[in-house]
Design an enzyme around this catalytic site. Structure first.
Site, short mmCIF file in Angstrom:
data_model
loop_
_atom_site.label_atom_id
_atom_site.label_comp_id
_atom_site.label_asym_id
_atom_site.label_seq_id
_atom_site.Cartn_x
_atom_site.Cartn_y
_atom_site.Cartn_z
N ASP A 48 4.56 1.04 12.07
CA ASP A 48 3.38 0.35 11.53
C ASP A 48 3.28 -1.11 11.98
O ASP A 48 2.31 -1.79 11.65
CB ASP A 48 3.39 0.42 9.99
CG ASP A 48 3.03 1.81 9.48
OD1 ASP A 48 2.62 2.66 10.29
OD2 ASP A 48 3.15 2.05 8.26
N ARG A 90 -8.65 -0.31 4.75
CA ARG A 90 -7.75 0.69 4.19
C ARG A 90 -6.42 0.05 3.79
O ARG A 90 -5.78 0.51 2.85
CB ARG A 90 -7.42 1.77 5.24
CG ARG A 90 -8.56 2.70 5.54
CD ARG A 90 -8.07 3.84 6.40
NE ARG A 90 -6.98 4.54 5.71
CZ ARG A 90 -6.34 5.59 6.20
NH1 ARG A 90 -6.68 6.06 7.37
NH2 ARG A 90 -5.37 6.16 5.53
N LYS A 108 0.83 -1.22 0.00
CA LYS A 108 0.00 0.00 0.00
C LYS A 108 0.86 1.26 0.00
O LYS A 108 0.64 2.17 -0.79
CB LYS A 108 -0.91 0.00 1.24
CG LYS A 108 -1.58 1.33 1.51
CD LYS A 108 -2.47 1.29 2.72
CE LYS A 108 -1.82 1.65 4.03
NZ LYS A 108 -1.52 3.09 4.20
N ASN A 109 1.86 1.31 0.89
CA ASN A 109 2.63 2.55 1.04
C ASN A 109 3.61 2.79 -0.10
O ASN A 109 4.22 3.85 -0.18
CB ASN A 109 3.36 2.57 2.39
CG ASN A 109 2.40 2.85 3.53
OD1 ASN A 109 1.22 3.11 3.31
ND2 ASN A 109 2.92 2.78 4.76
N ARG A 125 0.75 14.99 13.13
CA ARG A 125 1.30 14.75 11.79
C ARG A 125 1.32 15.99 10.89
O ARG A 125 0.58 16.09 9.91
CB ARG A 125 0.53 13.62 11.11
CG ARG A 125 0.62 12.34 11.88
CD ARG A 125 -0.11 11.22 11.19
NE ARG A 125 0.71 10.54 10.21
CZ ARG A 125 0.31 9.47 9.53
NH1 ARG A 125 -0.88 8.99 9.69
NH2 ARG A 125 1.12 8.89 8.68
N CYS A 150 -4.93 13.32 12.75
CA CYS A 150 -5.48 12.01 12.43
C CYS A 150 -5.44 11.17 13.70
O CYS A 150 -4.96 11.63 14.73
CB CYS A 150 -4.70 11.34 11.31
SG CYS A 150 -3.11 10.75 11.83
C1 UD1 Z 1 4.39 7.17 6.27
C2 UD1 Z 1 3.51 5.94 6.11
C3 UD1 Z 1 2.95 5.51 7.45
C4 UD1 Z 1 4.06 5.33 8.46
C5 UD1 Z 1 4.98 6.55 8.53
C6 UD1 Z 1 6.20 6.35 9.39
C7 UD1 Z 1 2.64 6.16 3.86
C8 UD1 Z 1 1.46 6.43 2.99
N1 UD1 Z 1 2.43 6.26 5.18
O1 UD1 Z 1 3.57 8.22 6.75
O2 UD1 Z 1 2.22 4.30 7.27
O3 UD1 Z 1 3.52 5.10 9.74
O4 UD1 Z 1 5.44 6.89 7.19
O5 UD1 Z 1 6.94 5.27 8.93
O6 UD1 Z 1 3.71 5.84 3.39
N2 UD1 Z 1 6.65 15.05 10.45
C9 UD1 Z 1 6.80 16.39 10.75
N3 UD1 Z 1 6.71 17.30 9.73
C10 UD1 Z 1 6.49 16.93 8.44
C11 UD1 Z 1 6.33 15.55 8.14
C12 UD1 Z 1 6.43 14.65 9.18
O7 UD1 Z 1 7.01 16.76 11.90
O8 UD1 Z 1 6.41 17.80 7.55
C13 UD1 Z 1 6.75 14.04 11.54
C14 UD1 Z 1 5.45 13.26 11.74
O9 UD1 Z 1 4.55 13.96 12.57
C15 UD1 Z 1 5.98 11.99 12.38
C16 UD1 Z 1 7.33 11.79 11.70
O10 UD1 Z 1 7.68 13.05 11.15
O11 UD1 Z 1 6.19 12.19 13.75
C17 UD1 Z 1 7.31 10.77 10.58
O12 UD1 Z 1 6.25 11.04 9.70
P1 UD1 Z 1 6.33 10.68 8.15
O13 UD1 Z 1 7.53 9.86 7.89
O14 UD1 Z 1 6.17 11.93 7.36
O15 UD1 Z 1 5.03 9.79 7.95
P2 UD1 Z 1 4.07 9.74 6.69
O16 UD1 Z 1 4.84 9.95 5.45
O17 UD1 Z 1 2.88 10.59 6.94
#
Ligand code: UD1
Length: 416
Positions: A303, A395, A22-23, A120, A115
């Site tokens: 995850d 999902r 999925k990811n 996030r 969420c």
């Molecule tokens: C992706 C995965 C999700 C997984 C996560 C962490 C997909 C579709 N989803 O989510 O299943 O749990 O990686 O492995 O691939 N953060 C910030 N600022 C930003 C972006 C992120 O502070 O601009 C923080 C987030 O709040 C979190 C951490 O960075 O604490 C990691 O988040 P991130 O790696 O961005 O997760 P996703 O890409 O949303």
């Protein structure tokens, strides 16, 4: 709304095949926006998140078909807006921002908001794009972004964000000049995206390390690709074998990407035999308590945190599970406790004391992996467990109850 009914106690036996990731699928689908034409991706799982992404791509003007392969025609894109109701249901919708900016120099994308697992934010995505020459204004919950032309830049991420790395990699593929991402995320799904972008004509190096370099090109070509398997689904089946004391063979298992999970599950008392893309997973003896700390890849994935916690509820002794990625990812704890688990949460850690048995109960969860942990607990519990709000499972798990049923689980779905 559907719910899943499980009568626990059957050790799982037999074979199961892992679906496409999925990811990896979600960013690849948004990457098709970068090039005009007919794209085709094989192995895309039939999931609710994929349906949401398909609806978003169609909203933008793409034509799609999805029988065996997912086919997308991106020739006639008429809109550059990702509306609130779509981004709110699935945060990965935010990944259209980079591709839309790169191809059309303009995008209006709703902010994802909070969420079930935490705040996030997307500040790192936005700061990076601004450094690449994008003007960004936030207006009524939307990011209004525009640029004359994206410019390559040196970017240093505060946190190795997966989505941020993906958005920037896609944008930088069509930028003027070279972009370097320092402290990039190293997840296998990033490597998959880089490989797909390279097939489209992008010039990328360093994917899988913490420094990725992207040399912008003028134009990209349509993508034809087969998706990698889902490492989180595979890990969930491993836990299912462990928690039920079963013996299963997992096919299409992305073992090279699962080292931290396999190592931790072995520590927990599972036998995992690796042979190519097949894993035989068994448990003969008692489970062993573990210490787990979630980390960015190659560390233990957040995850898989809820699933390994379900396993720890049955390991005699004390396990400590620390969540360092998301601040509110323990929503499964209270539901596992309703099934008889003994768990104490202290800040970012859950201290799990193994119990002799779990008891079936009506439970529900507010996110995908938490729901999976309740199904796992239900497989091992005495009596009947009813998991409500199954749409969370839908999902991210393709055909979960049928896959588990084929290995001997007593599980079925019914309308609530
Ligand atoms: C992706 C995965 C999700 C997984 C996560 C962490 C997909 C579709 N989803 O989510 O299943 O749990 O990686 O492995 O691939 N953060 C910030 N600022 C930003 C972006 C992120 O502070 O601009 C923080 C987030 O709040 C979190 C951490 O960075 O604490 C990691 O988040 P991130 O790696 O961005 O997760 P996703 O890409 O949303």
């Amino acid at each position: 709304m559907d719910r899943i009914i499980i009568r626990g106690g059957n050790p799982l036996r037999g074979e199961v095949t892992v679906s496409g990731a999925k990811n990896a699928a979600l960013p690849l689908l948004t990457a098709t926006l970068l090039a005009s034409g007919q794209h085709s991706i094989a192995g895309v799982p039939k999931l609710r998140d994929i349906t949401t992404m398909r609806a978003l791509l169609e909203h933008l003007g793409c034509e799609t078909t999805f029988t065996d392969d997912f086919c997308i025609n991106t020739k006639n894109i008429q809109s550059n807006e990702a509306p609130y109701h779509m981004v709110k249901t699935m945060r990965a919708s935010f990944l259209v921002l980079g591709p839309l900016l790169a191809r059309f120099h303009r995008a209006r994308v709703s902010l994802p908001g909070g969420c079930a697992i935490g705040v996030r934010p997307v500040d790192i995505h936005l700061k990076a794009l601004e450094t690449m020459g994008v003007s960004i204004a936030i207006d009524m919950g939307y990011v209004n972004a525009s640029c004359k032309k994206l410019k390559g830049a040196r970017l240093s991420f505060d946190i190795p964000t997966v989505g941020g790395t993906e958005n920037v990699m896609m944008a930088a593929s069509l930028a003027d000049g070279v972009t370097t991402i320092v402290n990039a995320a190293r997840e296998p799904e990033i490597v998959e995206l880089a490989q797909a972008l390279k097939k489209m004509g992008a010039r990328i190096s360093g994917e899988g390390s913490d420094t990725i370099t992207i040399e912008g090109v003028k134009e990209l070509n349509p993508l034809v690709h087969t998706l990698m398997p889902d490492r989180i689904e595979a890990g969930t089946f491993m836990v299912a074998a462990g928690i039920t004391g079963g013996d299963i063979t997992i096919k299409n298992c992305p073992l090279p990407y699962m080292e931290s999970v396999v190592e931790k599950l072995r520590e927990a008392g599972l036998s995992i035999e690796e042979c190519g893309d097949t894993a035989r997973v068994r448990r003969n003896d008692s489970l062993i308590p573990v210490e787990v700390k979630t980390l960015p890849y190659p560390g233990f994935p957040t995850d898989m945190q809820a699933q390994i916690m379900a396993l720890a509820t049955r390991a005699p002794g004390s396990s400590v599970i620390r969540e360092t990625i998301f601040e509110n990812r323990f929503t499964h704890v209270a539901e596992l406790e309703r099934m008889g688990a003994d768990i104490r949460v202290e800040q970012d850690s859950a201290i799990v004391t193994g119990v002799d048995r779990l008891r079936g109960a009506p439970v529900m969860a507010t996110d995908l992996r938490a729901s999976a942990s309740l199904v796992l607990a239900g497989l091992a519990a005495e009596g009947t467990t009813t998991v409500s709000r199954v749409y969370h499972l839908d999902r991210g798990y393709e055909n979960l109850e049928n896959k588990l049923k084929s290995m001997g689980a007593d599980i079925y779905r019914e309308k609530e």
